[in-house]
Design a protein around this motif. Structure first.
Motif, PDB file in Angstrom:
ATOM      1  N   GLY A  86       1.098  -0.914  -0.120  1.00  0.00           N
ATOM      2  CA  GLY A  86       0.051   0.451   0.287  1.00  0.00           C
ATOM      3  C   GLY A  86       0.879   1.036  -0.298  1.00  0.00           C
ATOM      4  N   TYR A  87       1.772   0.570  -0.086  1.00  0.00           N
ATOM      5  CA  TYR A  87       2.827   2.687  -0.304  1.00  0.00           C
ATOM      6  C   TYR A  87       4.268   2.171  -1.122  1.00  0.00           C
ATOM      7  CZ  TYR A  87       5.978  -0.022   2.845  1.00  0.00           C
ATOM      8  OH  TYR A  87       6.756  -1.036   3.009  1.00  0.00           O
ATOM      9  N   ILE A  88       4.951   3.573  -1.431  1.00  0.00           N
ATOM     10  CA  ILE A  88       6.343   3.128  -1.976  1.00  0.00           C
ATOM     11  C   ILE A  88       6.641   4.214  -1.100  1.00  0.00           C
ATOM     12  CG2 ILE A  88       5.694   2.125  -3.939  1.00  0.00           C
ATOM     13  CD1 ILE A  88       6.043   5.171  -5.436  1.00  0.00           C
ATOM     14  N   THR A  89       8.452   3.730  -0.896  1.00  0.00           N
ATOM     15  CA  THR A  89       9.214   4.659  -0.939  1.00  0.00           C
ATOM     16  C   THR A  89      10.409   5.408  -1.843  1.00  0.00           C
ATOM     17  OG1 THR A  89       9.399   3.419   1.465  1.00  0.00           O
ATOM     18  CG2 THR A  89      10.907   5.098   1.198  1.00  0.00           C
ATOM     19  N   ILE A  90      10.061   7.064  -2.035  1.00  0.00           N
ATOM     20  CA  ILE A  90      11.401   7.477  -2.303  1.00  0.00           C
ATOM     21  C   ILE A  90      12.200   7.889  -2.238  1.00  0.00           C
ATOM     22  CG2 ILE A  90       9.393   7.866  -4.496  1.00  0.00           C
ATOM     23  CD1 ILE A  90       9.194  10.668  -4.008  1.00  0.00           C
ATOM     24  N   GLU A  91      12.919   7.878  -3.165  1.00  0.00           N
ATOM     25  CA  GLU A  91      14.559   8.807  -2.977  1.00  0.00           C
ATOM     26  C   GLU A  91      13.980   9.640  -2.113  1.00  0.00           C
ATOM     27  OE1 GLU A  91      15.644  10.519  -6.733  1.00  0.00           O
ATOM     28  OE2 GLU A  91      17.466  11.865  -5.791  1.00  0.00           O
ATOM     29  N   HIS A  94      10.549   9.799   0.966  1.00  0.00           N
ATOM     30  CA  HIS A  94       9.958  10.522   1.426  1.00  0.00           C
ATOM     31  C   HIS A  94       9.020   9.120   1.344  1.00  0.00           C
ATOM     32  CE1 HIS A  94      11.648  13.604   1.466  1.00  0.00           C
ATOM     33  NE2 HIS A  94      12.001  13.447   0.756  1.00  0.00           N
ATOM     34  N   ARG A  95       7.804   8.866   1.504  1.00  0.00           N
ATOM     35  CA  ARG A  95       6.287   7.982   1.727  1.00  0.00           C
ATOM     36  C   ARG A  95       5.277   8.191   0.899  1.00  0.00           C
ATOM     37  NH1 ARG A  95       4.452   3.822   5.932  1.00  0.00           N
ATOM     38  NH2 ARG A  95       6.726   2.863   6.866  1.00  0.00           N
ATOM     39  N   ILE A  96       5.017   7.110   0.186  1.00  0.00           N
ATOM     40  CA  ILE A  96       3.825   7.972  -0.648  1.00  0.00           C
ATOM     41  C   ILE A  96       2.806   6.156  -0.716  1.00  0.00           C
ATOM     42  CG2 ILE A  96       2.666   7.807  -3.420  1.00  0.00           C
ATOM     43  CD1 ILE A  96       5.373   9.221  -3.187  1.00  0.00           C
ATOM     44  N   ILE A 120       1.613  11.778  -0.028  1.00  0.00           N
ATOM     45  CA  ILE A 120       2.530  11.747  -0.065  1.00  0.00           C
ATOM     46  C   ILE A 120       3.348  12.650   1.476  1.00  0.00           C
ATOM     47  CG2 ILE A 120       5.155  12.930  -1.375  1.00  0.00           C
ATOM     48  CD1 ILE A 120       2.858  13.287  -3.812  1.00  0.00           C
ATOM     49  N   ARG A 121       4.002  11.685   2.372  1.00  0.00           N
ATOM     50  CA  ARG A 121       4.630  12.269   3.167  1.00  0.00           C
ATOM     51  C   ARG A 121       6.424  12.660   3.045  1.00  0.00           C
ATOM     52  NH1 ARG A 121       3.248   7.544   7.570  1.00  0.00           N
ATOM     53  NH2 ARG A 121       4.323   8.890   9.171  1.00  0.00           N
ATOM     54  N   LYS A 122       6.289  13.944   3.177  1.00  0.00           N
ATOM     55  CA  LYS A 122       7.793  14.606   3.752  1.00  0.00           C
ATOM     56  C   LYS A 122       8.866  13.955   4.309  1.00  0.00           C
ATOM     57  CE  LYS A 122       9.228  18.226   4.315  1.00  0.00           C
ATOM     58  NZ  LYS A 122       9.235  20.287   4.469  1.00  0.00           N
ATOM     59  N   CYS A 123       9.253  13.397   3.767  1.00  0.00           N
ATOM     60  CA  CYS A 123      10.365  12.979   4.787  1.00  0.00           C
ATOM     61  C   CYS A 123      11.479  13.985   5.801  1.00  0.00           C
ATOM     62  CB  CYS A 123      11.284  11.412   4.376  1.00  0.00           C
ATOM     63  SG  CYS A 123      12.780  10.924   5.855  1.00  0.00           S
ATOM     64  N   ARG A 124      12.094  14.105   6.843  1.00  0.00           N
ATOM     65  CA  ARG A 124      12.317  15.449   7.220  1.00  0.00           C
ATOM     66  C   ARG A 124      13.698  14.623   8.366  1.00  0.00           C
ATOM     67  NH1 ARG A 124       9.134  20.265   9.926  1.00  0.00           N
ATOM     68  NH2 ARG A 124       8.374  18.605  11.555  1.00  0.00           N
ATOM     69  N   GLU A 125      15.192  15.651   8.565  1.00  0.00           N
ATOM     70  CA  GLU A 125      15.723  15.264   9.211  1.00  0.00           C
ATOM     71  C   GLU A 125      16.209  16.603   9.842  1.00  0.00           C
ATOM     72  OE1 GLU A 125      20.026  15.562   7.000  1.00  0.00           O
ATOM     73  OE2 GLU A 125      20.019  13.561   8.880  1.00  0.00           O
ATOM     74  N   GLU A 183      13.025   4.212   5.093  1.00  0.00           N
ATOM     75  CA  GLU A 183      12.729   5.557   5.275  1.00  0.00           C
ATOM     76  C   GLU A 183      13.508   5.983   6.409  1.00  0.00           C
ATOM     77  OE1 GLU A 183       7.744   6.667   6.103  1.00  0.00           O
ATOM     78  OE2 GLU A 183       8.512   4.461   6.786  1.00  0.00           O
ATOM     79  N   VAL A 184      14.193   5.391   7.219  1.00  0.00           N
ATOM     80  CA  VAL A 184      14.785   5.542   8.270  1.00  0.00           C
ATOM     81  C   VAL A 184      15.920   6.371   7.381  1.00  0.00           C
ATOM     82  CG1 VAL A 184      15.955   5.970  10.421  1.00  0.00           C
ATOM     83  CG2 VAL A 184      14.053   4.171   9.410  1.00  0.00           C
ATOM     84  N   ALA A 185      17.249   5.386   6.698  1.00  0.00           N
ATOM     85  CA  ALA A 185      18.071   5.928   6.144  1.00  0.00           C
ATOM     86  C   ALA A 185      17.148   7.411   4.448  1.00  0.00           C
ATOM     87  CB  ALA A 185      19.252   4.979   5.818  1.00  0.00           C
ATOM     88  N   GLY A 186      16.394   6.867   3.904  1.00  0.00           N
ATOM     89  CA  GLY A 186      16.316   7.407   2.768  1.00  0.00           C
ATOM     90  C   GLY A 186      16.823   6.475   1.901  1.00  0.00           C
ATOM     91  N   SER A 187      17.818   5.887   1.326  1.00  0.00           N
ATOM     92  CA  SER A 187      18.831   4.883   0.770  1.00  0.00           C
ATOM     93  C   SER A 187      18.565   5.531  -0.817  1.00  0.00           C
ATOM     94  CB  SER A 187      19.408   3.460   1.483  1.00  0.00           C
ATOM     95  OG  SER A 187      19.759   4.107   2.537  1.00  0.00           O
ATOM     96  N   PHE A 188      19.768   6.055  -1.450  1.00  0.00           N
ATOM     97  CA  PHE A 188      19.181   5.315  -2.747  1.00  0.00           C
ATOM     98  C   PHE A 188      20.869   5.572  -3.864  1.00  0.00           C
ATOM     99  CE2 PHE A 188      18.668   7.825  -7.046  1.00  0.00           C
ATOM    100  CZ  PHE A 188      17.801   7.504  -7.280  1.00  0.00           C
ATOM    101  N   LEU A 189      20.617   4.794  -4.450  1.00  0.00           N
ATOM    102  CA  LEU A 189      21.722   3.566  -5.145  1.00  0.00           C
ATOM    103  C   LEU A 189      22.753   3.878  -4.022  1.00  0.00           C
ATOM    104  CD1 LEU A 189      21.007   6.011  -8.417  1.00  0.00           C
ATOM    105  CD2 LEU A 189      20.721   3.966  -7.750  1.00  0.00           C
ATOM    106  N   GLY A 190      22.179   3.011  -3.503  1.00  0.00           N
ATOM    107  CA  GLY A 190      23.503   3.051  -2.351  1.00  0.00           C
ATOM    108  C   GLY A 190      23.882   3.663  -1.084  1.00  0.00           C
TER     109      GLY A 190
END
Lengths: 301, 172
Positions: A86-91, A94-96, A120-125, A183-190
């Motif tokens: 029911g969701y996806i996490t993007i670069e 951010h969770r959608i 669209i839920r904005k992820c914040r640090e 979601e925690v690390a927001g990893s994208f391409l390693g």
């Protein structure tokens, strides 16, 4: 406190006219922006600081579908497993949340089609929000105590967890993070999208029951961190962590102690496995720590 | 001596003209073969790595050293240059830009453009069906192109060479 939101990742994937409208909002709303809700047949709604803002005209189904396609980088297959939940996490982490018509087979949701709404839920640090509570999660000899962060959705669990990981890592603890939803690390391409400290290893996109065991064996951590436990399968990973003598830092959805006791990990909480319970609430604002308790739910703060 | 040289030039020109005339048939087979290989690579990567199309197209575009690599790059370029550029539009426009003025037939292009309509739109099982269908169609086109190259290519080479020789005979 510095707010690093990586918001441009979301704006880049929205149609130009919408991203321009959002970018044109007052700076204080943008900084506190939490969610963008897009529902077919209705205008876009924006949530910031517990307030709702309506954006422009009514959007049709094609618009929602186009935004969804853009959010998935035109690659639905790459998000197949997440989408079935029911969701996806993007670069950027951010969770959608996605709603539409589910494709259901053999007791399992396979995918979602005919997308009707997106959240669209904005992820914040927010570096520094956990500075003051770190002493509460350490014993007199400086050892980490198993900690559970408890809060209802949208109260800042993940943001707090992220900053605690960063702080503990800086202090010298070797941390292994099992980031099932990216979601925690927001990893994208390693590479991690957030600062998690110099001693944090991230296993991205792996189910907790598998990932936690893998991390204990492969990375020999002092603390194992993970977000949103609660599934029956997660218990296997938690029990392995506890029996390995590794500290556990995790979060769960819940309103209060009673609520957590009735969850799948309730018996662990009841047996005093978690030495620290941190309660979060959305009042007066998102991320407010309402209490820090010991294993018997006695208030320490 | 000049007469013989002239005759050689005329015959050589005839052969060259034949080769030039036959080149599109040869090019079509090469382009279709390259496209099939590129699509196979894309499918393999999609199944194994499950990266997004942008990443896959960029990676394969770098690896592939022919027109299909240029095509993959062009799609990425279009997707990145315009916000929420529709994928199928980016795919179609790139196909027309890269192959539109080349040797591929209208039908070849149509199959390629059709692929862009479904690429990335479904789960892996759906993508596999789409790849299978596209590959079958393009492979059939490739077989037809090879046959056409053999028949028409040989025909043009033969005709133009014969024309050269005939001209020389007439002139002599």
């Amino acid at each position: 406190m510095k707010i690093n939101d990586g918001f441009e990742v979301i704006l880049r994937r929205l149609p130009v006219e919408v991203s321009e409208d959002i970018a044109g909002l007052p700076q204080d709303i943008l900084l506190k922006l939490e969610e963008i809700r897009i529902v077919a047949g209705h205008p876009i709604l924006i949530y910031a600081d517990n307030k709702e803002y309506c954006l422009g005209k009514t959007r049709d189904h094609t618009f929602v579908d186009n935004v969804f396609r853009s959010m998935t980088d035109y690659s639905e297959y790459a998000y197949q497993e997440e989408l079935s939940k029911g969701y996806i996490t993007i670069e950027g982490g951010h969770r959608i949340g996605v709603c539409g018509r589910t494709i259901y087979n053999d007791g399992q949701v396979l995918s979602i089609k005919d997308i009707s709404s997106l959240n669209i839920r904005k992820c914040r640090e927010i570096p520094g929000i956990s500075d003051w509570l770190i002493p509460y999660v350490l014993d007199s000899e400086g050892r980490f105590l198993h900690t559970l962060i408890i809060s209802p959705p949208r109260c800042g669990k993940t943001t707090l967890l992220r900053d605690m990981i960063r702080n503990l890592s800086i202090m010298g603890f070797r941390i292994a993070l099992c980031d099932e939803r990216s979601e925690v690390a927001g990893s994208f391409l390693g590479s991690s999208g957030f600062d998690l400290g110099p001693r944090t290893d991230v296993l991205d996109g792996c189910p907790k029951e598998v990932g936690m065991v893998m991390l204990i064996r492969s990375m020999a951590p002092d603390i194992l961190a993970t977000d949103e436990v609660g599934k029956t399968e997660d218990i296997y990973g938690i029990e392995n962590t506890l029996s390995a003598g590794v500290g556990l830092l995790t979060t769960i959805h819940g309103l209060d102690y009673k609520n957590v006791l009735s969850s799948r990990i309730g018996y662990l909480v009841k047996n005093g496995v978690f030495k620290r319970l941190i309660y979060l609430s959305g009042k007066p604002c998102t991320g407010t720590i309402s209490a820090i308790c010991d294993s018997d739910n006695h208030k320490l703060f | 001596m000049i007469k013989y040289l002239l005759a050689l030039v005329i015959i050589g020109s005839g052969i060259a003209a034949g080769y030039l005339q036959a080149r599109p048939y040869r090019n079509r087979t090469v382009h279709l073969r390259d496209l099939n290989l590129a699509i196979n690579m894309l499918e393999g990567d999609m199944n194994y790595k499950r990266d997004t199309l942008l990443t896959l197209l960029k990676r394969n575009g770098t690896k592939i050293d022919n027109l299909s690599g240029v095509f993959f790059f062009k799609v990425c370029e279009k997707l990145q240059s315009v916000y929420t550029y529709d994928f199928s539009v980016a795919w179609r426009d790139s196909a027309l830009e890269v192959y539109g003025h080349g040797s591929l037939t209208h039908e070849d292009l149509e199959y390629l453009v059709d692929m862009g309509m479904e690429l990335g739109r479904t789960d892996l099982a759906g993508q596999k069906n789409m790849f299978d269908r596209t590959k079958k169609r393009l492979e059939a086109q490739e077989r037809a192109a090879i046959e056409e190259n053999i028949n028409k290519g040989r025909l043009y080479k033969g005709i133009y060479s014969a024309l050269g020789i005939l001209t020389v005979i007439v002139l002599i």
